[in-house]
Enzyme design. Structure first.
Site, PDB file in Angstrom:
ATOM      1  N   ALA A  34      -3.749 -11.211  -4.760  1.00 24.49           N
ATOM      2  CA  ALA A  34      -5.079 -11.654  -5.177  1.00 24.49           C
ATOM      3  C   ALA A  34      -4.959 -12.151  -6.617  1.00 24.49           C
ATOM      4  CB  ALA A  34      -6.066 -10.501  -5.077  1.00 24.49           C
ATOM      5  N   GLY A  38      -2.162  -8.906  -1.986  1.00 27.46           N
ATOM      6  CA  GLY A  38      -2.905  -9.715  -1.017  1.00 27.46           C
ATOM      7  C   GLY A  38      -2.012 -10.702  -0.268  1.00 27.46           C
ATOM      8  N   GLU A  74      -0.414  -3.013  -6.091  1.00 29.38           N
ATOM      9  CA  GLU A  74      -1.745  -2.775  -6.675  1.00 29.38           C
ATOM     10  C   GLU A  74      -1.795  -1.518  -7.530  1.00 29.38           C
ATOM     11  OE1 GLU A  74      -1.163  -3.593  -3.506  1.00 29.38           O
ATOM     12  OE2 GLU A  74      -2.554  -5.173  -2.883  1.00 29.38           O
ATOM     13  N   GLU A  94      -0.617  -8.772   2.451  1.00 28.73           N
ATOM     14  CA  GLU A  94      -1.729  -8.489   3.377  1.00 28.73           C
ATOM     15  C   GLU A  94      -2.068  -9.714   4.236  1.00 28.73           C
ATOM     16  OE1 GLU A  94      -4.118  -6.982   0.105  1.00 28.73           O
ATOM     17  OE2 GLU A  94      -4.329  -5.075   1.164  1.00 28.73           O
TER      18      GLU A  94
END
Ligand code: CAA
Length: 258
Positions: free
Chosen positions: A66, A109, A132, A112
């Site tokens: 992200a 992300g 993270e 993911e």
């Protein structure tokens, strides 16, 4: 085809290819990129001429997560009210199969998004991780759920709690990825396999994908029930008649996806 700012789209035969394209930030997944990715996949999903898709990035990065710069000043109440990351689930509603072809970093992300795809092929220099925890947060787009179901609790804990990366070979051994290719061959090899899938009967491919994905959500009895009904339903397709006739006539089937 429509053109996008943060993804490039290309079609090779019946295979739709979406390449994440934000080179200055290692394909960090800012909101406009996620919007482009979802729109591009939805367009291929609707396209009669496409039977399978590939999501890929660059040689250096599939996606480094992200966008940290975009999210660093966010607060809980606005996250909650806006359901931050809630709009990342679009990939889950794509019905045709998606292969993630991962070279370089697939972090946070990025890992993911790769796991939201139906299978992952990796280049031999790929690196996977959920870092993270090192930023004072946790995975927010499925990492704790999908990684655990793919590689098991012990390995998922080890990765998510340390933020360490694993290599393509480790990812292969642990079941996160299905195949590893030399990095330079990854896209072509992925296109070859996507072409094999895209030439199978599309109704059967959709039903197989649906049945496999449901196995992660349903108990065994309900899962077997769904599988048997879908199996029975394939006998309503012309492609099942063609596939079985071709076998008995010792020739290759010619599926019409109907
Ligand atoms: N967000 C925003 N920008 C990022 C980024 C990210 N996740 N990852 C890399 N970039 C930017 C860098 O800031 C840098 O930009 P500038 O040139 O403007 O400084 C550019 O991309 C190149 O990156 P690096 O210079 O850091 O490249 P490197 O080769 O030295 O290191 C790396 C590569 C190890 C992947 C490193 O970039 C890195 O650690 N990135 C962050 C990885 C990360 O923590 N991801 C998780 C994000 S949180 C998340 O994803 C939450 C969720 O569950 C959805």
């Amino acid at each position: 085809a429509k053109s996008y700012e943060f993804v490039k789209v290309e079609q090779r035969g019946r295979v739709g290819i979406v390449t994440l394209y934000r080179p200055k930030a290692l394909n960090a997944l800012c909101s406009p990129l996620m919007k482009d990715l979802n729109e591009a996949l939805q367009a291929f999903d609707k396209d009669e001429g496409v039977g399978a898709m590939i999501v890929t990035g660059s040689e250096k990065a599939f996606a480094a997560g992200a966008d940290i710069k975009e999210m660093k000043d966010l607060e809980f109440v606005s996250n909650y009210k806006n359901n931050f990351l809630g709009d990342w689930t679009g990939i889950n509603s794509i019905r045709k199969p998606i292969i993630a072809a991962v070279n370089g970093f697939a972090l946070g992300g990025g890992c993911e998004v790769a796991m939201m795809c139906d299978t992952i092929y990796a280049g031999d220099t790929a690196r996977f991780g959920q870092p993270e925890i090192k930023l004072g947060t946790i995975p927010g787009a499925g990492g704790s759920q999908r990684l655990t179901s793919l590689i098991g609790k012990a390995k998922a804990m080890d990765l998510i709690l340390t933020g360490d990366m694993i290599t393509a070979q480790e990812a292969l051994a642990s079941g996160l990825v299905a195949r590893v290719f030399p990095a330079k061959d990854l896209l072509e090899e992925s296109i070859k396999r996507a072409t094999v899938i895209a030439n199978m009967s599309l109704p059967s491919v959709l039903m197989a994908k649906e049945a496999i994905n449901k196995s992660l959500e349903l108990g065994l009895t309900e899962g077997l029930h769904l599988e048997r009904r879908l199996f029975q339903a394939t006998f309503g397709t012309k492609d099942q008649k063609e596939g079985m006739a071709a076998f008995t006539e010792k020739r290759a089937p010619n599926f019409k996806h109907e």
